[in-house]
Enzyme design. Structure first.
Site, PDB file in Angstrom:
ATOM      1  N   GLY A 246      -0.227   4.530   0.110  1.00  0.00           N
ATOM      2  CA  GLY A 246      -1.199   5.740   0.553  1.00  0.00           C
ATOM      3  C   GLY A 246      -0.319   6.565   1.370  1.00  0.00           C
ATOM      4  N   PHE A 247      -1.172   7.254   2.189  1.00  0.00           N
ATOM      5  CA  PHE A 247      -0.467   8.287   3.110  1.00  0.00           C
ATOM      6  C   PHE A 247       0.499   7.412   4.115  1.00  0.00           C
ATOM      7  CE2 PHE A 247      -4.227  10.590   1.815  1.00  0.00           C
ATOM      8  CZ  PHE A 247      -3.619  11.872   1.507  1.00  0.00           C
ATOM      9  N   GLY A 248       0.116   6.454   4.626  1.00  0.00           N
ATOM     10  CA  GLY A 248       0.820   5.464   5.553  1.00  0.00           C
ATOM     11  C   GLY A 248       2.051   4.960   4.959  1.00  0.00           C
TER      12      GLY A 248
ATOM     13  N   GLU B 113     -19.055  17.817   2.058  1.00  0.00           N
ATOM     14  CA  GLU B 113     -18.412  18.451   0.842  1.00  0.00           C
ATOM     15  C   GLU B 113     -18.763  18.050  -0.470  1.00  0.00           C
ATOM     16  OE1 GLU B 113     -13.928  18.738   2.913  1.00  0.00           O
ATOM     17  OE2 GLU B 113     -14.263  17.021   1.913  1.00  0.00           O
TER      18      GLU B 113
ATOM     19  N   VAL C 114      -2.450  -7.328  -3.497  1.00  0.00           N
ATOM     20  CA  VAL C 114      -2.038  -8.228  -2.463  1.00  0.00           C
ATOM     21  C   VAL C 114      -3.253  -9.209  -2.562  1.00  0.00           C
ATOM     22  CG1 VAL C 114      -1.384  -8.506  -0.138  1.00  0.00           C
ATOM     23  CG2 VAL C 114      -0.429  -6.675  -1.229  1.00  0.00           C
TER      24      VAL C 114
ATOM     25  N   ALA D 264      -5.723  10.979   7.367  1.00  0.00           N
ATOM     26  CA  ALA D 264      -4.490  11.078   6.714  1.00  0.00           C
ATOM     27  C   ALA D 264      -3.313  11.330   7.705  1.00  0.00           C
ATOM     28  CB  ALA D 264      -4.328  12.132   5.465  1.00  0.00           C
TER      29      ALA D 264
ATOM     30  N   GLY E 149       0.857  -0.950   0.004  1.00  0.00           N
ATOM     31  CA  GLY E 149      -0.047  -0.064   0.131  1.00  0.00           C
ATOM     32  C   GLY E 149       0.752   1.382   0.115  1.00  0.00           C
TER      33      GLY E 149
ATOM     34  N   ASP F   9      -5.412   3.275   7.943  1.00  0.00           N
ATOM     35  CA  ASP F   9      -7.078   2.856   8.149  1.00  0.00           C
ATOM     36  C   ASP F   9      -7.075   1.322   8.355  1.00  0.00           C
ATOM     37  OD1 ASP F   9      -7.436   5.424   7.638  1.00  0.00           O
ATOM     38  OD2 ASP F   9      -8.670   5.314   5.851  1.00  0.00           O
TER      39      ASP F   9
END
Ligand SMILES: Cc1cc2nc3c(=O)[nH]c(=O)nc-3n(C[C@H](O)[C@H](O)[C@H](O)COP(=O)(O)OP(=O)(O)OC[C@H]3O[C@@H](n4cnc5c(N)ncnc54)[C@H](O)[C@@H]3O)c2cc1C
Length: 420
Positions: free
Chosen positions: A14-16, A171, A80, A313, A12, A300
């Site tokens: 992403g942000f992490g 939003e 994965v 995030a 992954g 997450d």
């Protein structure tokens, strides 16, 4: 014979996941980043792609490009599928990748609360494809409304139902209201886009419950001023291609958008590990899997036992940085035992033009000031400098002209669909 360098595999980007890789920049390790997509997506601005304000490339960047200068990092585009903990192998749809350390950072996806069949009619917003799909639906609804001569059908086409009044739902609702009342107001001849109905449905008693009551009330007032109809304490009981069923009623709507819940990736299943109610892998104070100091879960897809870490995030980034530094220290023979501590930085959401809420510690902003603060923070966190300029300019231009520059209806050609 020289000893092989340890292999740190990160599932992954992403942000992490990206934060783990960056924290290992100087480590004597081979870092392998595996992601099913070739790009990292800045999810906080996805709703702007879904509502035609920004283009996909303004909020997503190739993972290879982000890590191009990090010589110890390799990027693999693969999905994965499972983990063999005994053999220390990460299985993907194409190859199996051996690891010495494994970090699972595969995020979360939409939860339809046991009604996965709703996904086809009520798309959620998570990936670039979701955003362009929702954008297509919104814009096509106006086009079809212009064509039809059936008044009831026209009303249905001009009704937009958003399920879930967390930040994303708020939003989306605010942005669709602005499209209808401002952007498209002059562009059609047979319909009046201003007459569109935008309904935000929430099971709880108020919008954005993570905010203090006064800010949540402000969001509610602003939405109402923008012409969004709020249905609070209302549960959705069904979704179909023609609308949504509610406890005690129905809304006929051509566009239904799901922003109501998330569930973690399948990481807990791959590990055969204990998970919380949202499917997140339960990890210890150092974010490792109990009994497996070489496996970590972050962002997450992780639940830290004894700490409430939100699905945001900054939380994923803090966890990623911590795990990256922790692994680097272990590789260098300096084990760190300080447990992970989440530091909440704040909450923010934009309801639309000149209207946003910000809660940073004691600082509370709303209205124009909140909106300016929100804009600066989001521009600052975009990865590429080019995109910072483009997004800032686009917002300024849209602000002055009331326009949205990415109003394109795009379709995936059938032959490409078959290739997926
Ligand atoms: C629409 C939306 C708006 C949001 N707005 C905000 C906001 O304003 N502020 C905020 O702080 N947070 C916001 N969030 C939440 C925030 O984006 C997440 O908390 C954050 O992205 C979590 O980071 P992560 O690294 O855990 O997962 P992600 O960033 O989701 O990254 C997961 C990565 O794993 C990859 N992946 C998943 N499954 C597999 C697999 N099987 N094989 C290979 N790769 C896989 C994905 O492709 C993805 O690149 C928003 C989220 C959404 C969806």
């Amino acid at each position: 014979m020289p000893q092989a360098r340890p292999r740190v595999v990160i599932a992954g980007a992403g942000f992490g996941g990206l934060e783990v890789a960056k924290a290992l920049r100087a480590a004597a390790a081979d870092v392998i980043v595996v992601d099913q997509q070739n790009h990292h997506c800045f999810q906080p601005l996805l709703y702007q792609v879904a509502t035609a304000a920004l283009s996909p490339a303004d909020v997503a960047w190739p993972i290879r490009r982000i890590l191009r200068k990090q010589k110890n990092a390799t990027v693999l585009m693969a999905q994965v599928r499972g983990i063999d903990m005994a053999q220390r192998l990460l299985h993907t749809d194409s190859i199996s990748v051996p690891y010495d350390y494994l970090v699972l950072a595969t995020g979360a996806t939409h939860s339809y609360f046991g009604h996965d069949e709703w996904a086809a009619v009520a798309p959620g917003l998570k990936r670039i494809e979701d955003a362009t799909r929702i954008r297509r639906r919104i814009l096509i609804a106006f086009e079809r409304a212009e064509i039809t001569s059936d008044e009831k059908e026209r009303q249905r086409l001009l009704t937009f139902a958003i399920v879930g009044a967390g930040a994303t739902g708020v939003e989306m609702a605010g942005a669709i209201a602005e499209i209808a009342r401002q952007t498209l107001a002059m562009d059609f001849r047979r319909i009046d886009p201003k007459a569109s109905r935008i309904v935000l449905i929430e099971a709880g008693p108020r919008v954005m419950p993570s905010l203090p009551k006064n800010l949540s009330d402000y969001v509610q007032t602003m939405l109402t001023q923008k012409g969004v109809e709020l249905l609070l304490s209302t549960r959705v009981t069904g979704c179909d291609a023609r609308g949504v069923d509610l406890e005690g009623g129905r809304i006929d709507a051509a566009t239904v958008i799901w922003a109501a819940g998330v569930v973690a990736s399948a990481a807990a299943r791959w590990l055969g590990a204990e998970a919380d109610r949202a499917g997140r892998v339960k990890v210890g104070p150092d974010l490792s899997l109990p009994g497996h100091p070489e496996i970590f879960a972050i962002g997450d897809t992780a639940a830290v036992v004894g700490q409430a870490v939100p699905g945001l995030a900054p939380a994923a980034k803090q966890m990623g940085r911590y795990v990256g530094q922790h692994i680097a220290a272990r590789i260098a023979g300096k084990d760190t035992v300080t447990p992970f501590r989440y530091r909440h930085q704040g909450d923010l959401a934009a309801i639309g033009r000149r209207a946003a809420v910000v809660k940073f510690g004691r600082l509370e902003l709303r209205g124009l000031l909140g909106w300016l603060f929100w804009s600066v923070v989001h521009i600052f966190f975009l990865i590429e400098i080019r995109d910072r300029f483009i997004v800032a300019f686009t917002w300024l231009w849209d602000y002055v002209t009331f326009q949205r520059g990415a109003r394109l209806i795009t379709r995936v050609p059938p032959q490409e669909n078959a290739m997926r």
